[in-house]
Design a protein around this motif. Structure first.
Motif, short mmCIF file in Angstrom:
data_model
loop_
_atom_site.label_atom_id
_atom_site.label_comp_id
_atom_site.label_asym_id
_atom_site.label_seq_id
_atom_site.Cartn_x
_atom_site.Cartn_y
_atom_site.Cartn_z
N VAL A 117 0.84 -1.20 0.00
CA VAL A 117 0.00 0.00 0.00
C VAL A 117 0.87 1.25 0.00
CG1 VAL A 117 -1.64 1.34 1.35
CG2 VAL A 117 -1.99 -1.11 1.04
N LEU A 118 1.87 1.30 0.86
CA LEU A 118 2.76 2.46 0.91
C LEU A 118 3.52 2.63 -0.40
CD1 LEU A 118 4.20 2.13 4.54
CD2 LEU A 118 2.60 3.86 3.69
N GLY A 123 4.68 5.72 -4.68
CA GLY A 123 5.23 5.60 -6.03
C GLY A 123 4.35 6.29 -7.06
N THR A 124 3.03 6.20 -6.91
CA THR A 124 2.12 6.89 -7.83
C THR A 124 2.26 8.40 -7.71
OG1 THR A 124 0.56 5.05 -7.70
CG2 THR A 124 -0.29 7.16 -8.48
N LEU A 125 2.36 8.89 -6.48
CA LEU A 125 2.52 10.34 -6.28
C LEU A 125 3.83 10.84 -6.89
CD1 LEU A 125 1.22 10.72 -2.61
CD2 LEU A 125 0.03 11.29 -4.74
N LEU A 129 4.34 13.37 -10.01
CA LEU A 129 5.21 14.54 -9.86
C LEU A 129 6.21 14.63 -11.00
CD1 LEU A 129 6.24 16.92 -8.14
CD2 LEU A 129 7.69 15.29 -6.91
N LEU A 130 6.77 13.49 -11.41
CA LEU A 130 7.69 13.50 -12.55
C LEU A 130 7.02 14.04 -13.80
CD1 LEU A 130 9.54 10.07 -12.17
CD2 LEU A 130 10.58 12.32 -12.06
N VAL A 211 8.02 1.86 -9.34
CA VAL A 211 6.65 2.30 -9.59
C VAL A 211 6.63 3.68 -10.23
CG1 VAL A 211 4.41 2.77 -8.53
CG2 VAL A 211 5.82 0.89 -7.67
N ALA A 212 7.41 4.59 -9.70
CA ALA A 212 7.37 5.98 -10.16
C ALA A 212 7.83 6.12 -11.61
CB ALA A 212 8.23 6.85 -9.25
N ILE A 213 8.95 5.51 -11.94
CA ILE A 213 9.50 5.67 -13.30
C ILE A 213 8.59 5.02 -14.33
CG2 ILE A 213 11.43 5.05 -14.79
CD1 ILE A 213 13.26 5.36 -12.39
N ASN A 214 8.08 3.84 -14.02
CA ASN A 214 7.19 3.17 -14.96
C ASN A 214 5.85 3.89 -15.08
OD1 ASN A 214 8.39 0.41 -15.95
ND2 ASN A 214 9.01 0.62 -13.83
#
Length: 333
Positions: A117-118, A123-125, A129-130, A211-214
């Motif tokens: 969950v965290l 990662g989505t946030l 932001l990116l 998660v963030a980069i993808n």
């Protein structure tokens, strides 16, 4: 002076008509043509053979050996004397009737759920932001994410051990400087929840970049016209995300959640290296529990049985998650 030219008959070869007046029949393929067609059809499967063979050797054979080991009574005496003592399902019976196994299983499920969950929320946030940042800031943040993602687990665990050290840790020093003087020599690995806090922080920190980069890469595939249409309809930031961004990112989020469940559930290095499952084995997850029972206590058959039961629990969790995903897709259709 006019010259008369006689029109020549092109003949049967040029008109494609046989001498008897019948049109030519279908061209017959030779026996080699059928063989080539079958070879072309089987080419994708033939290309998979090397990968399947390597997978069978590197994963399949150890899994078979581990399965055979789980039906044996294998301790140091058997290893030294090269004895093979089969004990049937005694290892599984003892494990499944043990309260420790079910306590560790529940702990592993809760630990995995909290981490996933965290990871997905943060990662989505960061991925969104990116998508909002300028090119220079995006490049700087992406480099930082890649560096944290590329750090080996042991190296990252060593850094976190130094950060949360009791006497010379940076975290305790900062907290003491901010006025929390009781935290000057706080032992972060002395309790169950504080130890899990450090482990969770480490795992989440290492998982957010994936998660963030993808997710940022997925946002680049969303047509800009959809956001323009939403803006013309008076949609704000949240409504634009709910109506445009989220539907496009939903398949990615579901697949990434599935991968993160597997990755967090089988995490061994971070949990074991922080405090070896302590204090008093209160932070053991199923992979660590299997290692301690098998290698630590030299009950190798028992450890093999626990490791196979760990795979079964993981398969049950992932199958339950896939059922939920498929049910949601059917409802949307």
């Amino acid at each position: 002076m006019a010259v008369a030219t006689e029109r020549q008959d092109p003949g049967p070869a040029a008109t494609g008509v046989r001498r008897g007046g019948a049109p030519p029949g279908p061209r017959r393929r030779g026996p080699g043509a059928h063989g080539r067609a079958r070879l072309i059809g089987a080419a994708p499967y033939l290309l998979l053979v090397p990968a399947l063979a390597v997978t069978a050797v590197l994963l399949g054979w150890p899994l078979i050996k581990n399965g055979l080991l789980s039906f044996q009574n294998l301790n140091m005496r058997q290893l030294i004397q090269h004895l093979t003592e089969w004990n049937g399902v005694d290892n599984y019976r003892e494990t499944l009737t043990s309260e420790d196994f079910w306590r560790v299983t529940l702990r592993s499920v809760i630990f995995t759920a909290a981490n996933v969950v965290l990871i997905m929320v943060l990662g989505t946030l960061v991925g969104l932001l990116l998508a909002r940042l300028g090119s220079k800031m995006r490049l700087l943040l992406s480099v930082g994410l890649v560096l944290s993602w590329a750090m080996p687990p042991i190296a990252a665990t060593t850094v976190f051990q130094w950060l949360f050290a009791t006497r010379f840790g940076v975290v305790n020093w900062v907290l003491d400087a901010l006025g929390w003087h009781s935290m000057a020599h706080y032992n972060w690995t002395g309790g169950q929840f504080s130890t899990f806090f450090v482990i969770t922080l480490l795992i989440v920190w290492q998982s957010i970049p994936f998660v963030a980069i993808n997710l940022y890469a997925a946002t680049t595939t969303i047509p800009g016209e959809l956001y323009e249409a939403a803006a013309l309809d008076g949609a704000g930031t949240w409504k634009s995300f709910a109506s445009v961004t989220f539907p496009f990112l939903k398949p990615f989020l579901l697949a990434t959640t599935f991968l993160e469940v597997i990755w967090v559930f089988k995490a061994f290095t971070q949990v074991f290296a922080i405090n070896e499952g302590g204090p008093e084995r209160l932070t053991e997850t199923l992979p660590v529990y299997a290692f301690v029972e098998g290698v630590g206590n030299q009950h190798y058959g028992m450890g093999a049985a626990i490791s196979l039961l760990t795979i079964v629990v993981l398969l049950a969790l992932t199958s339950y998650y896939l059922r939920i995903v498929l049910r949601q897709e059917e409802d949307e259709l």
